[in-house]
Write a protein that holds these residues in place. Structure first.
Motif, short mmCIF file in Angstrom:
data_model
loop_
_atom_site.label_atom_id
_atom_site.label_comp_id
_atom_site.label_asym_id
_atom_site.label_seq_id
_atom_site.Cartn_x
_atom_site.Cartn_y
_atom_site.Cartn_z
N ARG A 180 0.84 -1.21 0.00
CA ARG A 180 0.00 0.00 0.00
C ARG A 180 0.87 1.26 0.00
NH1 ARG A 180 -0.78 2.96 4.12
NH2 ARG A 180 -0.54 1.41 5.77
N LEU A 181 1.89 1.26 0.87
CA LEU A 181 2.80 2.41 0.96
C LEU A 181 3.56 2.63 -0.33
CD1 LEU A 181 4.66 2.46 4.38
CD2 LEU A 181 3.21 4.21 3.36
N VAL A 182 4.04 1.53 -0.91
CA VAL A 182 4.85 1.64 -2.13
C VAL A 182 4.00 2.12 -3.30
CG1 VAL A 182 6.20 0.30 -3.78
CG2 VAL A 182 6.55 -0.03 -1.33
N ALA A 183 2.70 1.76 -3.27
CA ALA A 183 1.81 2.20 -4.35
C ALA A 183 1.34 3.64 -4.15
CB ALA A 183 0.61 1.27 -4.44
N THR A 184 1.53 4.19 -2.94
CA THR A 184 1.01 5.53 -2.67
C THR A 184 2.14 6.50 -2.26
OG1 THR A 184 0.45 4.81 -0.42
CG2 THR A 184 -1.30 4.72 -2.07
N LYS A 185 2.41 6.60 -0.95
CA LYS A 185 3.36 7.61 -0.46
C LYS A 185 4.77 7.43 -1.00
CE LYS A 185 0.91 8.24 3.82
NZ LYS A 185 0.75 7.64 5.12
N LEU A 186 5.15 6.19 -1.24
CA LEU A 186 6.53 5.95 -1.66
C LEU A 186 6.67 5.74 -3.16
CD1 LEU A 186 7.63 3.51 1.24
CD2 LEU A 186 8.14 5.93 1.02
N ARG A 187 5.59 6.04 -3.90
CA ARG A 187 5.60 5.64 -5.32
C ARG A 187 6.71 6.30 -6.13
NH1 ARG A 187 -0.18 6.96 -7.39
NH2 ARG A 187 0.56 5.86 -9.23
N ASN A 188 7.11 7.51 -5.72
CA ASN A 188 8.13 8.20 -6.53
C ASN A 188 9.55 8.04 -5.99
OD1 ASN A 188 6.23 9.13 -8.37
ND2 ASN A 188 5.65 10.80 -6.97
N LEU A 215 -1.85 -3.81 -8.45
CA LEU A 215 -3.19 -4.15 -7.95
C LEU A 215 -3.68 -3.11 -6.95
CD1 LEU A 215 -4.85 -7.05 -8.14
CD2 LEU A 215 -4.32 -7.02 -5.71
N PHE A 216 -2.73 -2.48 -6.25
CA PHE A 216 -3.09 -1.46 -5.27
C PHE A 216 -3.10 -0.07 -5.90
CE2 PHE A 216 -1.50 -4.19 -1.48
CZ PHE A 216 -2.68 -4.93 -1.56
N GLY A 217 -3.15 -0.04 -7.21
CA GLY A 217 -3.30 1.23 -7.90
C GLY A 217 -1.99 1.89 -8.27
N GLY A 218 -0.88 1.24 -8.01
CA GLY A 218 0.41 1.82 -8.36
C GLY A 218 0.79 1.42 -9.77
N GLU A 219 1.96 1.96 -10.21
CA GLU A 219 2.48 1.46 -11.48
C GLU A 219 3.03 0.06 -11.20
OE1 GLU A 219 6.39 3.42 -12.35
OE2 GLU A 219 5.82 4.63 -10.61
N SER A 220 3.49 -0.59 -12.25
CA SER A 220 3.98 -1.94 -12.05
C SER A 220 5.39 -1.89 -11.44
CB SER A 220 3.97 -2.63 -13.41
OG SER A 220 4.85 -3.69 -13.40
N ILE A 221 5.54 -2.42 -10.25
CA ILE A 221 6.85 -2.43 -9.59
C ILE A 221 7.16 -3.86 -9.15
CG2 ILE A 221 8.21 -1.61 -7.61
CD1 ILE A 221 6.50 0.92 -7.59
N PRO A 222 8.23 -4.42 -9.67
CA PRO A 222 8.57 -5.79 -9.28
C PRO A 222 9.02 -5.83 -7.82
CG PRO A 222 10.30 -4.87 -10.66
CD PRO A 222 9.18 -3.87 -10.64
N ALA A 223 8.81 -6.97 -7.16
CA ALA A 223 9.18 -7.08 -5.74
C ALA A 223 9.51 -8.51 -5.36
CB ALA A 223 8.01 -6.58 -4.88
N VAL A 224 10.38 -8.60 -4.36
CA VAL A 224 10.68 -9.92 -3.80
C VAL A 224 10.92 -9.70 -2.31
CG1 VAL A 224 13.12 -9.70 -4.53
CG2 VAL A 224 12.23 -11.95 -3.96
N GLY A 225 10.47 -10.66 -1.49
CA GLY A 225 10.61 -10.44 -0.05
C GLY A 225 10.46 -11.71 0.75
N VAL A 226 10.60 -11.54 2.05
CA VAL A 226 10.50 -12.68 2.95
C VAL A 226 10.00 -12.22 4.31
CG1 VAL A 226 12.92 -12.47 3.69
CG2 VAL A 226 11.75 -14.64 4.01
N ALA A 227 9.24 -13.10 4.98
CA ALA A 227 8.86 -12.85 6.37
C ALA A 227 9.42 -13.99 7.21
CB ALA A 227 7.35 -12.80 6.50
N GLN A 228 10.24 -13.63 8.18
CA GLN A 228 10.78 -14.63 9.10
C GLN A 228 9.81 -14.75 10.27
OE1 GLN A 228 13.39 -15.50 7.53
NE2 GLN A 228 14.37 -13.70 6.66
N GLY A 229 9.43 -15.97 10.61
CA GLY A 229 8.50 -16.19 11.72
C GLY A 229 9.26 -16.24 13.04
#
Ligand code: HAM
Length: 430
Positions: free
Chosen positions: A84-92, A302-316
């Protein structure tokens, strides 16, 4: 009597300390790899969180209407909020962008060993790159974290979503059915996944390919990928996916990172947004994943941003703590050099507080005896709690600018000059 709500836990000091230790190492890793921390709300709009997780997580969200009538939910993961942040406040913001988050998440899962309704993740997301070195970084970073924590014998289960998607797209299977297949594979229900394919009228060649694919797994990554290439040879984008995974794993290997892997061609993760390499680390002592991650190139748009590729991980974090406990690895605790300062008489109390302050300034953890107990009772209490040193402040010694320093484990004590006290403790070998 009030109890915690089902699935919620109180973390007692020893467990809280273990959790915070993992959190602290995960934050160190974020700094070492250039991931900037962001703090997002625990409560988000239901629609945002529901947009593209998976049916399974959607059904298990803690959702409710707030007093203003808004449909909201407790976050079940970080990825949606970060997206959400990357598609809005951080988009630029210039790319690449590396973001780190740590905190609690909520899922109405059936409570069992390693599965809680409130749990913690350390989450890393890398935006802006489609290249295999970005995927490799996420694997290397995860390996680095688990290694620094002292975990042994962990192994990465690895796959690639586009192997299966490439085949099923070419066979014309719609996205809804593909999601059902993925959910079943995530639960290791290979037969049922094949049944959906059969019902969807895919070709015989496809069924044979899938059957062979689901059986293909092994620890020799490049040998497994060689077999997968042969199995999916009629499916162009599946082949490209295998090539991509090959490049990622080759980079990791050539970088000198020793990654124990189990490559599984039919591996699927529960979340729907993945579009590339996916992985989960495991230890033999626990049959649930310690973390999970992968590439998701289509979520931001999908969240209304331009197309930005991403890769990530969540450690439990909770499951990492459970594994460390099972393996008998404990973090070095501050108690090793901990001190209790006991004043013998009321008139030496101010000096005891002053000394405590000086010791803390040198980085030593200090507790002041505040119960007004006799020296012997205060010492017995310090002993019970595993404190390493007691400093006994009495009017007689103070006249000579001295105090008594007691090494609790050895039950030995000596009189030391106040000016040397910090040094005596720091240099002592307890
Ligand atoms: P996930 O596989 O749903 O992925 O969760 C990642 C990790 O969180 C799991 O492997 C597990 O260690 C922990 N976890 C999940 N549910 C529970 C639970 N009920 N109790 C205890 N621990 C749990 C994600 O959340 C993705 N957002 C990961 C990601 C980030 N993908 C790309 N970027």
């Amino acid at each position: 009597m009030f109890k915690t709500v089902r699935g919620m836990r109180d973390l007692m000091p020893i467990d809280a300390e273990r959790m915070r230790h993992v959190e602290q190492v995960s934050r160190t890793i974020s700094k070492l790899y250039g991931y900037e921390e962001i703090i997002t709300p625990v409560l988000e709009s239901y629609d945002l969180l529901a947009a593209k997780t998976s049916e399974e997580i959607r059904e298990r969200m803690y959702s409710f209407k707030d007093l203003g009538g808004r449909k909201v939910a407790l976050r079940p993961e970080f990825t949606a909020s970060v997206a959400r942040l990357v598609a809005t406040k951080l988009r630029n913001e210039p790319k690449p962008m590396r973001l780190f988050s740590v905190g609690s998440l909520y899922r109405y899962d059936e409570p069992q060993y390693g599965r809680f309704r409130e749990f913690w993740q350390a989450n890393y997301e890398l935006f802006g790159s489609t290249r295999p070195e970005a995927d490799a970084e996420i694997l290397i970073l995860t390996n680095d974290l688990l290694k620094r924590l002292g975990l042994q014998n962990y192994r990465f289960k690895i796959g690639h979503t586009e192997i299966l998607r490439g085949i099923l797209n070419q066979e014309g299977m719609d996205e809804g059915k593909q999601n059902s297949v993925r959910q079943l594979l995530d639960k290791k229900s290979w037969e049922e996944a094949l049944a959906i394919a059969r019902d969807a009228d895919v070709s015989q060649n496809c069924l044979t390919t899938l059957e062979r694919l689901f059986e293909t797994r092994g620890e020799d990554a490049f040998q497994v990928l060689e077999s997968v290439k042969e199995i999916v040879q009629d499916y162009e984008s599946a082949l490209a996916a295998v090539e991509n995974l090959w490049k990622i794993l080759e980079l990791v290997k050539d970088s000198g990172t020793q990654l124990e892997v189990m490559v599984e061609a039919g591996f699927a993760r529960g979340l729907e947004y993945y579009t590339g390499m996916i992985f989960e680390p495991y230890v033999p002592e626990l049959d649930v994943a310690l973390g999970g991650g992968g590439r998701y190139d289509k979520l931001i748009q999908l969240f209304g941003g331009e197309s930005i590729p991403a890769v990530g991980v969540a450690q439990g974090i909770d499951r990492i703590v459970l594994s460390l406990k099972k393996q008998g690895v404990s973090p070095k605790t501050a108690k090793e050099k901990s001190v209790v300062v006991i004043s013998m008489k009321n008139e030496s109390m101010a000096k005891a507080l002053e000394l405590s302050d000086a010791l803390r300034k040198s980085g030593l953890p200090v507790e002041v005896a505040v119960m007004g107990r006799s020296i012997s009772k205060a010492l017995a209490d310090a002993d019970r709690r595993g404190v390493a040193y007691a400093v006994i402040v009495g009017p007689e010694e103070l006249k000579e600018e001295k105090v008594v320093l007691r090494e609790m484990k050895k039950s030995e004590q000596r009189t030391v000059e106040i000016s040397n006290l910090t040094q005596e403790i720091l240099a002592s070998s307890t």
